[in-house]
Design a protein around this motif. Structure first.
Motif, short mmCIF file in Angstrom:
data_model
loop_
_atom_site.label_atom_id
_atom_site.label_comp_id
_atom_site.label_asym_id
_atom_site.label_seq_id
_atom_site.Cartn_x
_atom_site.Cartn_y
_atom_site.Cartn_z
N ASP A 12 0.84 -1.20 0.00
CA ASP A 12 0.00 0.00 0.00
C ASP A 12 0.88 1.25 0.00
N PRO A 13 0.83 2.09 -1.05
CA PRO A 13 1.67 3.30 -1.09
C PRO A 13 1.41 4.24 0.08
N ALA A 14 0.19 4.21 0.63
CA ALA A 14 -0.13 5.09 1.76
C ALA A 14 0.71 4.73 2.98
N LEU A 15 1.02 3.45 3.14
CA LEU A 15 1.84 3.03 4.27
C LEU A 15 3.26 3.58 4.17
N SER A 16 3.82 3.56 2.96
CA SER A 16 5.17 4.10 2.78
C SER A 16 5.17 5.62 2.95
N ALA A 17 4.10 6.28 2.52
CA ALA A 17 4.01 7.74 2.72
C ALA A 17 3.97 8.08 4.20
N SER A 18 3.22 7.29 4.98
CA SER A 18 3.16 7.50 6.43
C SER A 18 4.52 7.25 7.05
N TRP A 19 5.22 6.22 6.56
CA TRP A 19 6.55 5.92 7.07
C TRP A 19 7.51 7.07 6.83
N GLU A 21 6.77 10.27 6.47
CA GLU A 21 6.43 11.39 7.35
C GLU A 21 6.99 11.17 8.76
N LEU A 22 6.85 9.94 9.26
CA LEU A 22 7.40 9.61 10.57
C LEU A 22 8.92 9.74 10.56
N ARG A 23 9.52 9.31 9.47
CA ARG A 23 10.98 9.37 9.35
C ARG A 23 11.47 10.81 9.39
N ARG A 24 10.72 11.72 8.78
CA ARG A 24 11.10 13.13 8.81
C ARG A 24 11.05 13.68 10.23
N LEU A 25 10.04 13.26 11.01
CA LEU A 25 9.95 13.70 12.39
C LEU A 25 11.11 13.16 13.22
N VAL A 26 11.44 11.90 12.99
CA VAL A 26 12.55 11.28 13.72
C VAL A 26 13.87 11.96 13.36
N ARG A 27 14.01 12.34 12.09
CA ARG A 27 15.26 12.95 11.63
C ARG A 27 15.52 14.31 12.30
N ARG A 28 14.45 14.99 12.70
CA ARG A 28 14.64 16.27 13.39
C ARG A 28 15.36 16.07 14.72
N ARG A 29 15.11 14.92 15.35
CA ARG A 29 15.78 14.59 16.61
C ARG A 29 17.11 13.88 16.38
N GLN A 30 17.21 13.21 15.22
CA GLN A 30 18.44 12.47 14.89
C GLN A 30 18.92 12.90 13.50
N PRO A 31 19.52 14.07 13.39
CA PRO A 31 19.91 14.58 12.07
C PRO A 31 20.93 13.70 11.35
N ASP A 32 21.65 12.85 12.08
CA ASP A 32 22.65 11.99 11.45
C ASP A 32 22.08 10.65 11.01
N LEU A 90 8.47 1.85 -5.29
CA LEU A 90 7.80 3.10 -4.92
C LEU A 90 6.91 2.96 -3.70
N SER A 91 6.52 1.74 -3.36
CA SER A 91 5.66 1.52 -2.19
C SER A 91 6.43 0.96 -1.00
N ASP A 92 7.76 0.96 -1.09
CA ASP A 92 8.59 0.46 0.01
C ASP A 92 8.92 1.59 0.98
N ASP A 93 9.45 1.23 2.13
CA ASP A 93 9.85 2.21 3.14
C ASP A 93 11.22 2.77 2.79
N ILE A 94 11.23 3.74 1.90
CA ILE A 94 12.47 4.41 1.48
C ILE A 94 12.23 5.91 1.44
#
Length: 224
Positions: A12-19, A21-32, A90-94
């Motif tokens: 489901d492409p929606a699942l990867s899109a959600s992933w 978004e979460l990754r972007r939030l995590v990256r703010r706390r872990q920029p490396d 395109l639907s993977d967690d990347i």
């Protein structure tokens, strides 16, 4: 002993899109946090995955022209996931995709990736349609995505020296390139270098007679 990668089917492409978004939030706390990238390859260069890793990228998936090639080349490159087709990638967690296939396939992958919010790295400047790459750049700008063409040509040995000198010249009004490399690859390289050195390009002139100034004189606007 080589571990066989997982052949990832479409999801489901929606699942990867959600992933993402979460990754972007995590990256703010872990920029490396390493960028999770998939590689789209025609097998012409077996070193790309390692080059990306050396740059700090996590290469998590690989797509080749055929599913069995995806599995074999992913195993050879030490990539944990292989894709049966583009939809699976395109639907993977990347978060990003590196494209090193020739056009027109590279154009299609780059545009589809940008449309769903993936950063795009083109391993070369070749394209079948210049308009396609402009569309990719527009999509990336709108989506706050990185879009890069990786270049390695004859101008690069001097690039660092020029970059260190530009700031001392003041405001640049014209840059004249003498002996610029010819062909589409050379033009892309020169434009990329000029943007790195000078910022946005307002115009490109390939006719010496039409240039504001062909030589450096006290009253000529050529500054670099």
């Amino acid at each position: 002993m080589t571990t066989l990668p997982e052949l990832v089917p479409p999801r489901d492409p929606a699942l990867s899109a959600s992933w993402r978004e979460l990754r972007r939030l995590v990256r703010r706390r872990q920029p490396d946090l390493p960028l999770a990238m998939a590689l789209v390859t025609d097998g012409s260069d077996s070193t790309t995955a390692e080059v990306l890793r050396d740059a700090g990228v996590a290469v998590v998936g690989l797509l080749a022209p055929e599913p069995l090639e995806s599995l074999a080349w992913a195993a050879e490159a030490g990539v944990p996931r292989a894709y049966a087709d583009l939809l699976a990638l395109l639907s993977d967690d990347i978060e990003a995709v590196c494209v090193e296939t020739p056009p027109p396939g590279s154009d299609i992958v780059a545009r589809r990736a940008a449309e769903i919010g993936l950063h795009v790295l083109l391993a070369g400047p070749a394209t079948a349609e210049a308009e396609t790459l402009r569309a990719v750049a527009d999509l990336a700008e709108e989506g706050d995505l990185a879009h890069v063409v990786a270049l390695d040509g004859r101008a690069w040995p001097a690039a660092t020296h020029v970059a260190a000198t530009v700031a001392s010249l003041g405001r640049l009004t014209q840059m004249t390139v003498v002996g610029a490399p010819t062909g589409s690859t050379g033009r892309v390289e020169i434009i990329d270098l000029a943007m790195r050195w000078c910022g946005e390009i307002l115009a490109v002139c390939a006719d010496p007679a039409a240039m504001p100034a062909a030589t450096l004189t006290p009253d000529a606007p050529v500054t670099l």
